[in-house]
Design an enzyme around this catalytic site. Structure first.
Site, PDB file in Angstrom:
ATOM      1  N   ASP A  14     -31.572  15.030  61.083  1.00  0.00           N
ATOM      2  CA  ASP A  14     -32.068  16.129  60.244  1.00  0.00           C
ATOM      3  C   ASP A  14     -33.379  15.792  59.525  1.00  0.00           C
ATOM      4  O   ASP A  14     -33.802  16.529  58.640  1.00  0.00           O
ATOM      5  CB  ASP A  14     -31.002  16.565  59.238  1.00  0.00           C
ATOM      6  CG  ASP A  14     -30.566  15.446  58.317  1.00  0.00           C
ATOM      7  OD1 ASP A  14     -30.637  14.271  58.707  1.00  0.00           O
ATOM      8  OD2 ASP A  14     -30.164  15.751  57.172  1.00  0.00           O
ATOM      9  N   ASP A  36     -34.366  13.391  57.457  1.00  0.00           N
ATOM     10  CA  ASP A  36     -34.516  12.889  56.082  1.00  0.00           C
ATOM     11  C   ASP A  36     -34.547  11.364  56.004  1.00  0.00           C
ATOM     12  O   ASP A  36     -34.862  10.804  54.962  1.00  0.00           O
ATOM     13  CB  ASP A  36     -33.458  13.478  55.137  1.00  0.00           C
ATOM     14  CG  ASP A  36     -32.042  13.193  55.573  1.00  0.00           C
ATOM     15  OD1 ASP A  36     -31.837  12.547  56.619  1.00  0.00           O
ATOM     16  OD2 ASP A  36     -31.110  13.638  54.849  1.00  0.00           O
ATOM     17  N   ARG A  37     -34.214  10.691  57.094  1.00  0.00           N
ATOM     18  CA  ARG A  37     -34.265   9.220  57.058  1.00  0.00           C
ATOM     19  C   ARG A  37     -35.539   8.724  57.726  1.00  0.00           C
ATOM     20  O   ARG A  37     -36.166   9.442  58.497  1.00  0.00           O
ATOM     21  CB  ARG A  37     -33.064   8.634  57.805  1.00  0.00           C
ATOM     22  CG  ARG A  37     -31.747   8.985  57.187  1.00  0.00           C
ATOM     23  CD  ARG A  37     -30.621   8.273  57.908  1.00  0.00           C
ATOM     24  NE  ARG A  37     -29.353   8.574  57.260  1.00  0.00           N
ATOM     25  CZ  ARG A  37     -28.294   7.784  57.307  1.00  0.00           C
ATOM     26  NH1 ARG A  37     -28.341   6.658  57.984  1.00  0.00           N
ATOM     27  NH2 ARG A  37     -27.183   8.125  56.684  1.00  0.00           N
ATOM     28  N   SER A  76     -26.500  14.983  60.161  1.00  0.00           N
ATOM     29  CA  SER A  76     -27.463  13.906  59.975  1.00  0.00           C
ATOM     30  C   SER A  76     -27.559  12.976  61.177  1.00  0.00           C
ATOM     31  O   SER A  76     -27.823  13.415  62.282  1.00  0.00           O
ATOM     32  CB  SER A  76     -27.099  13.144  58.702  1.00  0.00           C
ATOM     33  OG  SER A  76     -28.090  12.194  58.418  1.00  0.00           O
ATOM     34  N   HIS A  77     -27.277  11.706  60.940  1.00  0.00           N
ATOM     35  CA  HIS A  77     -27.438  10.680  61.969  1.00  0.00           C
ATOM     36  C   HIS A  77     -26.247  10.635  62.925  1.00  0.00           C
ATOM     37  O   HIS A  77     -26.257   9.851  63.870  1.00  0.00           O
ATOM     38  CB  HIS A  77     -27.581   9.326  61.288  1.00  0.00           C
ATOM     39  CG  HIS A  77     -26.458   9.049  60.335  1.00  0.00           C
ATOM     40  ND1 HIS A  77     -26.288   9.767  59.182  1.00  0.00           N
ATOM     41  CD2 HIS A  77     -25.420   8.184  60.388  1.00  0.00           C
ATOM     42  CE1 HIS A  77     -25.210   9.341  58.556  1.00  0.00           C
ATOM     43  NE2 HIS A  77     -24.658   8.381  59.263  1.00  0.00           N
ATOM     44  N   ASP A 134     -34.243  10.621  61.642  1.00  0.00           N
ATOM     45  CA  ASP A 134     -32.878  10.843  62.127  1.00  0.00           C
ATOM     46  C   ASP A 134     -32.637  12.291  62.530  1.00  0.00           C
ATOM     47  O   ASP A 134     -33.580  13.080  62.616  1.00  0.00           O
ATOM     48  CB  ASP A 134     -31.872  10.412  61.050  1.00  0.00           C
ATOM     49  CG  ASP A 134     -31.905  11.328  59.851  1.00  0.00           C
ATOM     50  OD1 ASP A 134     -32.991  11.888  59.570  1.00  0.00           O
ATOM     51  OD2 ASP A 134     -30.874  11.503  59.189  1.00  0.00           O
ATOM     52  N   LYS A 182     -34.180  13.120  50.501  1.00  0.00           N
ATOM     53  CA  LYS A 182     -34.982  12.056  51.080  1.00  0.00           C
ATOM     54  C   LYS A 182     -35.788  12.656  52.226  1.00  0.00           C
ATOM     55  O   LYS A 182     -35.459  13.738  52.713  1.00  0.00           O
ATOM     56  CB  LYS A 182     -34.114  10.893  51.514  1.00  0.00           C
ATOM     57  CG  LYS A 182     -32.981  11.219  52.459  1.00  0.00           C
ATOM     58  CD  LYS A 182     -32.098   9.988  52.577  1.00  0.00           C
ATOM     59  CE  LYS A 182     -31.044  10.138  53.652  1.00  0.00           C
ATOM     60  NZ  LYS A 182     -29.812  10.767  53.161  1.00  0.00           N
TER      61      LYS A 182
HETATM   62  C1  G16 Z   1     -26.038  10.466  53.434  1.00  0.00           C
HETATM   63  C2  G16 Z   1     -26.367  10.459  51.977  1.00  0.00           C
HETATM   64  C3  G16 Z   1     -27.010   9.160  51.597  1.00  0.00           C
HETATM   65  C4  G16 Z   1     -26.111   8.012  51.992  1.00  0.00           C
HETATM   66  C5  G16 Z   1     -25.789   8.094  53.457  1.00  0.00           C
HETATM   67  C6  G16 Z   1     -24.746   7.076  53.869  1.00  0.00           C
HETATM   68  O1  G16 Z   1     -27.205  10.425  54.197  1.00  0.00           O
HETATM   69  O2  G16 Z   1     -27.241  11.509  51.636  1.00  0.00           O
HETATM   70  O3  G16 Z   1     -27.227   9.174  50.221  1.00  0.00           O
HETATM   71  O4  G16 Z   1     -26.735   6.794  51.705  1.00  0.00           O
HETATM   72  O5  G16 Z   1     -25.247   9.351  53.756  1.00  0.00           O
HETATM   73  O6  G16 Z   1     -23.576   7.353  53.172  1.00  0.00           O
HETATM   74  P1  G16 Z   1     -22.226   6.622  53.503  1.00  0.00           P
HETATM   75  O7  G16 Z   1     -22.510   5.167  53.281  1.00  0.00           O
HETATM   76  O8  G16 Z   1     -21.225   7.189  52.546  1.00  0.00           O
HETATM   77  O9  G16 Z   1     -21.917   6.879  54.949  1.00  0.00           O
HETATM   78  P2  G16 Z   1     -27.402  11.356  55.451  1.00  0.00           P
HETATM   79  O10 G16 Z   1     -28.740  10.969  56.010  1.00  0.00           O
HETATM   80  O11 G16 Z   1     -26.239  11.037  56.364  1.00  0.00           O
HETATM   81  O12 G16 Z   1     -27.332  12.742  54.928  1.00  0.00           O
END
Ligand code: G16
Length: 543
Positions: free
Chosen positions: A279, A281-282, A113-114, A277, A376
């Site tokens: 991948d 999704d954000r 992801s990010h 981001d 998302k």
């Molecule tokens: C993931 C989850 C999200 C979450 C985010 C941050 O997003 O899919 O639901 O809000 O991580 O999570 P944490 O606060 O535990 O770091 P992504 O975009 O990283 O896949």
């Protein structure tokens, strides 16, 4: 071609976190590391004869090698077919879309992801189920148990598949279909949004800037915003996915998307800015010299949803993660529809969406989505905003300011303390939990505590329970401080402190956010002793 059985031993620490297994690339490059996890996924699924798997990732370093390994293992496990994105690329929302559209058993998303990419960056793997959404905890825990007992995996010795052109190939008896990474997703977007109205808006001189952050959403944004909606070439910046995201942190927030923020702060700024981001999704939404918080974005989309063709029938409900601001709850109340509060993690929305209880979902972590898929969706959020701007003729700032005037403003900020000592972070949370029982009724200066607890969630659909999902201190006027540890980091612990103040009076709707939250920030420090436990006087990232 033949299938080999390889002996292996369990590798500790393969429990998926908030969103799959995320580790340093060097960890994933260890012998058998990826294979152990993938075999554990397949063993959890059982017999996959006749089934289709979707496979793709965000293009970060190690993506291509991992795709080839997983294809060889899928063939050995007996899948009938794998749909893999061209070049091994599929955004997370596109994986969800393709799983649903093609009736696949599930999909594997390769992404952290990010989190930063490159040889010294992070890699990740996540399994999504038949509804297109992240596997629920019952499944991820089953996968984890398999990783603890694994003794062997099976893999074909076939040569690498050419992923550069769409087409079909075979490994053993399994078909490998290399699909256009964008086509299915773009077709779905056309069903949901008024492309003609957006096209007209852009043809009329409306200017936009989308920052792909050298991550996966660039090709989607190029194809849709520039290709289909007529935005001039160059409207999508940093559009080419790179294995290291150009050395940047592909996290769409005001800190990491500094280039876009500067563009949107200039006197000749475009009318609309957005970023996605790693991948895809954000999303982050910006107006000219104006930032929209993710929590406000969800609330504004919900309040105007019927302007978009895909949501004309109205919303069934709105769901948000617990730390996300309560702005969307006010919209739900005004619309007379249910509002749901879930733990952090998109997987918790899946049942609500499947059961038709919620239509829109959102999180403070720059995530927004709907029942069109089970992830998302960054580009979807951008198109939703463009649809609203086209339908109302208003600016981003106007839409948000009018929203505050009607519903009140939920000032909101998240303070992250990254890379702190895990033991200290756990002790901080433990000491907070001890204080909870005696906090109700305490006068904390500007605020009186209404209640304090550790958030528990009982899924209204399947009754499953998630405990210890974040410590919250809720004031009598609805303002809140929430503390939790991130489940997506790969180094030490990240403490997240979420701050929210509700302000009904329009005379106070335009304060600088950190100033508006000042008293709550002080209370958070006093109550949790953040500086003492972490050794940090200030957060690493404030969004
Ligand atoms: C993931 C989850 C999200 C979450 C985010 C941050 O997003 O899919 O639901 O809000 O991580 O999570 P944490 O606060 O535990 O770091 P992504 O975009 O990283 O896949």
């Amino acid at each position: 071609m033949s299938i080999n059985t390889v002996s292996t031993t369990p590798i500790p620490g393969q429990r998926p976190g908030t969103s799959g297994l995320r580790k340093k690339v060097s960890v994933f490059q260890q012998p058998h590391y990826l294979e152990n996890f993938v075999q554990s996924v397949f063993d959890t699924l059982g017999d996959c004869a006749g089934k289709t798997l979707v496979l793709g990732g965000d293009g970060r370093f190690h993506n291509r090698a991992a795709v080839q390994t997983i294809l060889r293992m899928a063939a050995a496990h007996g899948f009938a077919r794998v749909l893999v994105g061209q070049g091994g690329i599929l955004s997370t929302p596109a994986v969800s879309c393709v799983i649903r559209k093609h009736g696949a058993l599930g999909g594997i998303v390769l992404s952290a992801s990010h989190n930063p990419g490159g040889p010294d960056g992070d890699f990740g793997i996540k399994y999504n189920i038949e509804n297109g959404g992240p596997a629920p905890e019952s499944v991820t825990e089953a996968i984890y148990r398999h990783t603890e007992n694994i003794t062997q995996y099976r893999i074909s010795d076939a040569a690498d598949i050419d992923l550069q052109q769409p087409g079909a190939a075979r490994i053993e008896a399994m078909e490998v279909a290399v699909i256009d990474s964008v086509a299915d997703y773009a077709a779905l977007m056309q069903q949901l949004f008024d492309f003609d109205a957006i096209r007209q808006l852009i043809a009329g001189g409306f200017r936009l800037c989308f920052d792909g952050m050298h991550a996966v959403s660039g090709p989607y944004a190029k194809a849709i915003l520039e290709g289909q909606l007529g935005a001039p070439a160059g409207s999508v910046i940093n559009a080419v996915p790179l294995e290291d995201f150009g050395g940047h942190h592909p996290d769409p927030n005001p800190v990491n998307a500094a280039q876009l923020i500067a563009i949107m702060a200039a006197d000749d700024a475009p009318d609309f800015g957005a970023a996605s981001d790693g991948d895809g999704d954000r999303n982050m939404i910006l107006g000219r010299k104006f930032d929209v918080t993710p929590s406000d974005s969800l609330a504004v989309l919900a309040a105007h949803a019927t302007l978009a063709p895909g949501y004309r029938a109205g919303l069934k409900g709105i769901a948000r993660s617990m730390p996300t601001s309560q702005a969307a709850d006010r919209v739900a109340q005004a619309l007379g529809i249910p509002a749901f509060e879930t733990p952090t993690g998109w997987k918790f929305f899946g049942n609500l969406l499947d059961a038709g209880k919620a239509t829109l979902c959102g999180e403070e972590s720059y995530g927004t989505g709907s029942d069109h898929i089970r992830e998302k969706d960054g580009v979807w959020a951008v198109l939703f905003w463009l649809n609203l701007l086209a339908a109302t003729g208003k600016s981003v700032e106007q839409l948000v300011s009018e929203h505050w005037a009607r519903f009140g403003r939920n000032y909101y900020s998240r303070h992250d303390y990254e890379g702190v000592d895990s033991h200290a972070a756990n002790e901080l949370m433990a000491s907070l939990r001890i204080k909870l029982a005696t906090m109700a009724g305490q006068d904390l200066g500007h605020y009186v505590v209404d209640f304090a607890d550790d958030f528990d969630y009982k899924d209204p659909v399947d009754g499953s329970v998630a405990t210890q999902q974040g410590v919250r201190i809720v004031m009598t006027n609805g303002s809140r401080i929430v503390f939790r540890l991130s489940g997506t980091g790969t180094e030490g612990a990240t403490l997240r402190v979420y701050l929210e103040r509700y302000e009904a009076d329009p005379a106070f709707h335009h304060l600088p956010t950190q100033q508006a939250l000042g008293p709550l920030i002080l209370i958070a420090e006093q109550v949790a002793g953040i500086a003492d436990w972490t050794g940090r006087a200030h957060p690493t990232v404030t969004t």
